[in-house]
Design a protein around this motif. Structure first.
Motif, PDB file in Angstrom:
ATOM      1  N   ALA A 160       0.833  -1.206   0.000  1.00  0.00           N
ATOM      2  CA  ALA A 160       0.000   0.000   0.000  1.00  0.00           C
ATOM      3  C   ALA A 160       0.864   1.252   0.000  1.00  0.00           C
ATOM      4  CB  ALA A 160      -0.927  -0.005   1.212  1.00  0.00           C
ATOM      5  N   GLN A 161       1.997   1.191   0.686  1.00  0.00           N
ATOM      6  CA  GLN A 161       2.932   2.320   0.664  1.00  0.00           C
ATOM      7  C   GLN A 161       3.405   2.585  -0.768  1.00  0.00           C
ATOM      8  OE1 GLN A 161       6.906   1.563   2.073  1.00  0.00           O
ATOM      9  NE2 GLN A 161       7.136   3.621   2.934  1.00  0.00           N
ATOM     10  N   MET A 162       3.705   1.518  -1.498  1.00  0.00           N
ATOM     11  CA  MET A 162       4.133   1.669  -2.889  1.00  0.00           C
ATOM     12  C   MET A 162       2.998   2.230  -3.740  1.00  0.00           C
ATOM     13  SD  MET A 162       5.577  -1.182  -5.583  1.00  0.00           S
ATOM     14  CE  MET A 162       7.068  -1.473  -4.644  1.00  0.00           C
ATOM     15  N   MET A 163       1.788   1.722  -3.543  1.00  0.00           N
ATOM     16  CA  MET A 163       0.645   2.196  -4.314  1.00  0.00           C
ATOM     17  C   MET A 163       0.420   3.683  -4.079  1.00  0.00           C
ATOM     18  SD  MET A 163      -1.719   1.358  -6.442  1.00  0.00           S
ATOM     19  CE  MET A 163      -3.381   1.704  -6.989  1.00  0.00           C
ATOM     20  N   GLY A 164       0.489   4.099  -2.834  1.00  0.00           N
ATOM     21  CA  GLY A 164       0.298   5.504  -2.515  1.00  0.00           C
ATOM     22  C   GLY A 164       1.335   6.393  -3.178  1.00  0.00           C
ATOM     23  N   ASN A 165       2.586   5.960  -3.164  1.00  0.00           N
ATOM     24  CA  ASN A 165       3.641   6.750  -3.784  1.00  0.00           C
ATOM     25  C   ASN A 165       3.499   6.817  -5.296  1.00  0.00           C
ATOM     26  OD1 ASN A 165       5.938   7.874  -1.968  1.00  0.00           O
ATOM     27  ND2 ASN A 165       5.373   5.919  -1.014  1.00  0.00           N
ATOM     28  N   LEU A 166       3.051   5.708  -5.897  1.00  0.00           N
ATOM     29  CA  LEU A 166       2.813   5.727  -7.347  1.00  0.00           C
ATOM     30  C   LEU A 166       1.688   6.698  -7.692  1.00  0.00           C
ATOM     31  CD1 LEU A 166       3.154   1.909  -8.114  1.00  0.00           C
ATOM     32  CD2 LEU A 166       4.693   3.726  -8.898  1.00  0.00           C
ATOM     33  N   LEU A 167       0.628   6.709  -6.875  1.00  0.00           N
ATOM     34  CA  LEU A 167      -0.491   7.619  -7.140  1.00  0.00           C
ATOM     35  C   LEU A 167      -0.078   9.078  -6.982  1.00  0.00           C
ATOM     36  CD1 LEU A 167      -3.444   5.720  -5.421  1.00  0.00           C
ATOM     37  CD2 LEU A 167      -3.034   5.990  -7.869  1.00  0.00           C
ATOM     38  N   TYR A 168       0.897   9.338  -6.096  1.00  0.00           N
ATOM     39  CA  TYR A 168       1.405  10.698  -5.915  1.00  0.00           C
ATOM     40  C   TYR A 168       2.445  11.063  -6.973  1.00  0.00           C
ATOM     41  CZ  TYR A 168      -0.907  11.459  -1.411  1.00  0.00           C
ATOM     42  OH  TYR A 168      -1.833  11.646  -0.423  1.00  0.00           O
ATOM     43  N   GLY A 169       2.794  10.079  -7.821  1.00  0.00           N
ATOM     44  CA  GLY A 169       3.769  10.357  -8.861  1.00  0.00           C
ATOM     45  C   GLY A 169       5.212  10.316  -8.397  1.00  0.00           C
ATOM     46  N   ASN A 170       5.470   9.666  -7.266  1.00  0.00           N
ATOM     47  CA  ASN A 170       6.840   9.571  -6.747  1.00  0.00           C
ATOM     48  C   ASN A 170       7.566   8.396  -7.402  1.00  0.00           C
ATOM     49  OD1 ASN A 170       6.282  11.718  -4.997  1.00  0.00           O
ATOM     50  ND2 ASN A 170       5.539  10.342  -3.400  1.00  0.00           N
ATOM     51  N   PHE A 171       7.687   8.465  -8.706  1.00  0.00           N
ATOM     52  CA  PHE A 171       8.202   7.325  -9.468  1.00  0.00           C
ATOM     53  C   PHE A 171       9.672   7.029  -9.170  1.00  0.00           C
ATOM     54  CE2 PHE A 171       4.874   9.266 -12.305  1.00  0.00           C
ATOM     55  CZ  PHE A 171       3.894   8.320 -12.011  1.00  0.00           C
ATOM     56  N   ASP A 172      10.497   8.074  -9.012  1.00  0.00           N
ATOM     57  CA  ASP A 172      11.915   7.863  -8.721  1.00  0.00           C
ATOM     58  C   ASP A 172      12.095   7.222  -7.346  1.00  0.00           C
ATOM     59  OD1 ASP A 172      12.671   8.891 -11.158  1.00  0.00           O
ATOM     60  OD2 ASP A 172      13.070  10.916 -10.394  1.00  0.00           O
ATOM     61  N   TYR A 173      11.300   7.667  -6.390  1.00  0.00           N
ATOM     62  CA  TYR A 173      11.363   7.117  -5.025  1.00  0.00           C
ATOM     63  C   TYR A 173      11.021   5.628  -5.032  1.00  0.00           C
ATOM     64  CZ  TYR A 173      10.064   6.561  -0.072  1.00  0.00           C
ATOM     65  OH  TYR A 173       9.961   6.138   1.225  1.00  0.00           O
ATOM     66  N   VAL A 174       9.984   5.254  -5.772  1.00  0.00           N
ATOM     67  CA  VAL A 174       9.602   3.849  -5.880  1.00  0.00           C
ATOM     68  C   VAL A 174      10.685   3.060  -6.601  1.00  0.00           C
ATOM     69  CG1 VAL A 174       7.939   2.236  -6.890  1.00  0.00           C
ATOM     70  CG2 VAL A 174       7.124   4.328  -5.767  1.00  0.00           C
ATOM     71  N   LYS A 175      11.231   3.635  -7.664  1.00  0.00           N
ATOM     72  CA  LYS A 175      12.269   2.957  -8.446  1.00  0.00           C
ATOM     73  C   LYS A 175      13.503   2.677  -7.599  1.00  0.00           C
ATOM     74  CE  LYS A 175      14.485   3.240 -12.999  1.00  0.00           C
ATOM     75  NZ  LYS A 175      14.628   4.076 -14.214  1.00  0.00           N
ATOM     76  N   GLN A 176      13.772   3.553  -6.633  1.00  0.00           N
ATOM     77  CA  GLN A 176      14.918   3.392  -5.744  1.00  0.00           C
ATOM     78  C   GLN A 176      14.615   2.466  -4.564  1.00  0.00           C
ATOM     79  OE1 GLN A 176      15.675   7.478  -4.758  1.00  0.00           O
ATOM     80  NE2 GLN A 176      16.290   8.002  -6.850  1.00  0.00           N
TER      81      GLN A 176
END
Length: 252
Positions: A150-166
């Motif tokens: 869910a943490q990943m889903m939330g970050n993807l929805l916020y557009g934090n793509f680099d943060y998720v990629k890292q």
């Protein structure tokens, strides 16, 4: 310098942590949903002894004390224990232990709860094993943890793509941000190897954190809560909860 990870201690920021959690709709909702799921699946008035492991400021301990249980609340933060003592009205039925979970004495309880603690620990699975061993045979263990999916889903929805990629890793951790979230299926796989039967699984805050209009978290709180109760234990919504809740019974 050692790179060993340590459990999070909230001394010096306990009051800020209390306000950040229970002074918001997200904390109120999490608490009320957990209380509902416990009452739905366990005969709480019949519970005599409770361990609130990592129980912090005593929000759930107070509920269980009010139902007549003798509660032992443990935490590694003296400040949170002081807040809990005050919140629970210095109840004679409350015992406070300044200890991490792995160092707790091997007493067994009718009900063990460990809510929103694992994500702050360096070795969450050893702590789960310890707490199962502190649950009486036939007793219940209630476990809630921050959901990494869910943490990943939330970050993807916020557009934090680099943060998720890292890998959602940052150099400078925020002290009020959980540093070791877990995937529900990893915890479930681990529990399948233990002598427990999972009697309930639900997502906590499956909708609240994703609302397009955040003001509705307050303005439509009761409708939001009803929706959380209706869908939180159903596929696929349960897997989206910011926290995941498992109630299990110890078999042997």
């Amino acid at each position: 310098m050692s790179s060993e990870r340590h459990d999070q201690n909230f001394d010096s920021i306990a009051s800020k942590f209390e306000q950040n959690i229970y002074g918001t709709s997200k904390g109120r909702l999490r608490h009320e949903l957990l209380h509902h799921r416990l009452a739905q699946n366990i005969d709480l008035p019949a519970i005599r002894t409770v361990l609130d492991a990592g129980g912090g400021t005593g929000e759930m301990s107070k509920v269980l004390l009010d139902k007549g249980a003798n509660v032992t609340l443990s935490d590694i933060s003296n400040e949170t224990l002081s807040i809990a003592k005050h919140k629970c009205g210095n109840s004679a039925s409350l015992s406070l232990l300044h200890s991490d979970i792995l160092a707790l004495p091997p007493t067994e309880y009718d009900l063990v709860i460990c809510h929103a603690v694992l994500e702050w620990l360096s070795d969450p699975f050893s702590n789960i094993e310890k707490l199962i061993g502190m649950t009486k045979i036939g007793g219940y263990f209630s476990l809630t943890f921050f959901n990494k999916d869910a943490q990943m889903m939330g970050n993807l929805l916020y557009g934090n793509f680099d943060y998720v990629k890292q890998g959602m890793q940052v150099k400078n951790r925020v002290r009020l941000s959980p540093n070791n979230p877990l995937r529900p299926k990893d915890v479930i796989d681990f529990l399948h190897q233990q002598k427990v039967t999972m009697t309930s699984m639900a997502g906590i805050r499956c909708i609240h954190d994703y609302l397009k209009d955040p003001t509705m978290q307050q303005s439509h709180y009761e409708q939001l809560k009803d929706a959380e109760l209706a869908y939180g234990d159903k596929e696929p919504f349960m897997w989206l909860g910011k926290y995941f809740h498992i109630i299990m019974r110890r078999d042997a």
